[in-house]
Scaffold this motif. Structure first.
Motif, PDB file in Angstrom:
ATOM      1  N   LEU A 172      -0.865  -5.408  -8.933  1.00  0.00           N
ATOM      2  CA  LEU A 172      -0.063  -5.776  -7.604  1.00  0.00           C
ATOM      3  C   LEU A 172      -1.491  -5.839  -6.633  1.00  0.00           C
ATOM      4  N   TYR A 186      -2.456  -5.799  -2.585  1.00  0.00           N
ATOM      5  CA  TYR A 186      -1.805  -5.456  -1.368  1.00  0.00           C
ATOM      6  C   TYR A 186      -2.756  -5.485  -0.323  1.00  0.00           C
ATOM      7  N   PHE A 193      -0.565   0.146   3.717  1.00  0.00           N
ATOM      8  CA  PHE A 193      -0.067   1.029   2.763  1.00  0.00           C
ATOM      9  C   PHE A 193      -0.775   2.267   3.035  1.00  0.00           C
ATOM     10  N   PRO A 232       0.475   1.091  -3.599  1.00  0.00           N
ATOM     11  CA  PRO A 232       1.943   0.699  -4.193  1.00  0.00           C
ATOM     12  C   PRO A 232       1.727   1.259  -5.722  1.00  0.00           C
ATOM     13  N   VAL A 236       6.746 -10.062   1.020  1.00  0.00           N
ATOM     14  CA  VAL A 236       6.538 -10.235  -0.413  1.00  0.00           C
ATOM     15  C   VAL A 236       6.003 -11.344  -1.120  1.00  0.00           C
ATOM     16  N   TRP A 253       2.114  -8.980   2.859  1.00  0.00           N
ATOM     17  CA  TRP A 253       1.626  -7.545   2.555  1.00  0.00           C
ATOM     18  C   TRP A 253       1.381  -7.106   1.024  1.00  0.00           C
ATOM     19  N   LEU A 254       2.269  -7.674  -0.023  1.00  0.00           N
ATOM     20  CA  LEU A 254       2.219  -7.310  -1.083  1.00  0.00           C
ATOM     21  C   LEU A 254       2.413  -8.514  -2.099  1.00  0.00           C
TER      22      LEU A 254
END
Length: 367
Positions: free
Chosen positions: A159, A161, A166, A170, A185, A249-250
């Motif tokens: 992942l 990010y 965050f 995550p 996402v 963001w991710l």
């Protein structure tokens, strides 16, 4: 490049620093061959190698040829299908050693195209991390008590990010479904891996074997993912563009640390994490073919590719993980789930295309 190695394809330059595009872990690059020139006609020992771009760079080949007083005939392939074609029985199966991932290796064992290894002739294994020395712990490498391949290169799907959004990294695949991240996402456009991820999120025993009763649940989960993402990518460069333009963001990094490296080199402030469920990971290995004319020379090649120089080339030139214990390597406890053949690849991708096109759960299941 050694005098005994002549490039037959002008596109070799495209391989330098090139991206390995993987769907079930594979590249999209031009096929080419490296073979011996006239000056090598008198050589008595020849090793025929079938591999992927970046696995046998000219300097590594040259060093092997010098050390073993042999010449190398190197053929580069760009897809699993091309590898399968070369390894079919008959005149085309003219190779001694082959690089193949664990999911595909099982087909070659069933085809009787590879032979058990003589582990006592592979002292280079002592340089490998414990998790890669324990061959019986990696699906597909050991059959009937015999080992058929040695791990060489790997990458996981982690992942990526943006740290500003965050408080903590995550920790789960479920973060891709987090409604607070709707529209922020980015996911990979591939049905095989998508269903495996959904299976992991839902806690199924195996992400590669979906029970008949669980298909509706997985389809519903992936429809929800589609509604949460800003978009899907296929190429690493495409993911970089989308990450920038859409304020992501991710992202699920199908290309793992290779992809992370690309975004960082482009100046993006991103971080990388592995989900606690275990990151799907491909593992390429060296195997000796059943047709090998000189098995001892083939084993010497595997030892050579476990050397510090070969490991460094994988890491620095290709952005891939090596299986040896020098440099950046996965810890023994790193959560990785090695890819295995799935129950129905065609079905997964057929349903996935309907999901991405915007169909409802009911329409997808009727397809």
């Amino acid at each position: 490049m050694s005098d005994s190695t002549v490039v037959r394809d002008e596109r070799e330059a495209a391989l330098a620093g090139g991206w390995r595009r993987r769907h079930l872990g594979r590249v999209v690059l031009s096929c080419l061959s490296l073979s011996a020139g006239p000056a090598c006609a008198a050589e008595s020992r020849t090793l025929r190698v079938l591999a992927w771009p970046g696995y046998a760079d000219p300097d590594l080949v040259h060093r092997f040829e010098q050390n073993l007083a042999a010449r190398v005939e190197l053929t580069i392939v760009d897809t699993d299908q091309a590898l399968w074609h070369h390894m079919q029985p008959g005149p085309g199966a003219n190779f001694d050693v082959v690089a193949v991932n664990t999911a595909e290796l099982q087909r070659y064992i069933q085809l009787n195209a590879v032979q058990p290894l003589q582990l006592k002739n592979l002292p280079g294994r002592q340089r490998q991390l414990p998790r890669f020395q324990a061959l019986e712990g990696i699906p597909g490498l050991v059959h009937g008590g015999r080992s058929y391949a040695i791990p060489y290169a790997w990458s996981e799907m982690g992942l990526i990010y943006h740290p500003d959004h965050f408080a903590t990294p995550p920790a789960s695949i479920a973060a891709l479904w987090d409604p607070r991240l709707q529209g922020r996402v980015l996911a990979y456009d591939g049905g095989t891996h998508a269903f495996s991820l959904a299976a992991q999120k839902l806690g199924l025993p195996s992400p590669f074997r979906i029970p008949a009763a669980k298909w509706p649940m997985l389809v519903e989960s992936l429809v929800a993912l589609r509604r949460n993402v800003s978009g899907f990518y296929t190429l690493p460069e495409e993911s970089l563009d989308l990450f920038r333009r859409r304020g992501v963001w991710l992202m699920l990094a199908n290309y793992g640390r290779q992809q992370f490296q690309l975004l960082r080199q482009a100046g993006l402030d991103v971080r990388y994490a592995l989900p606690r469920e275990g990151a799907l990971a491909w593992l390429d290995c060296w195997a000796v073919t059943r047709q090998a004319r000189d098995p001892d020379l083939a084993h010497a090649w595997i030892n050579h590719m476990l050397s510090p120089a070969a490991s460094e080339a994988l890491r620095q030139r290709q952005g891939l993980g090596a299986t040896t214990n020098d440099g950046d390597a996965p810890a023994l406890t790193a959560p990785l789930v090695w890819l295995e053949p799935v129950e129905d690849d065609d079905r997964r991708n057929r349903l996935w295309r309907r999901i991405v096109s915007g169909d409802s759960v009911a329409k997808v299941l009727r397809s």
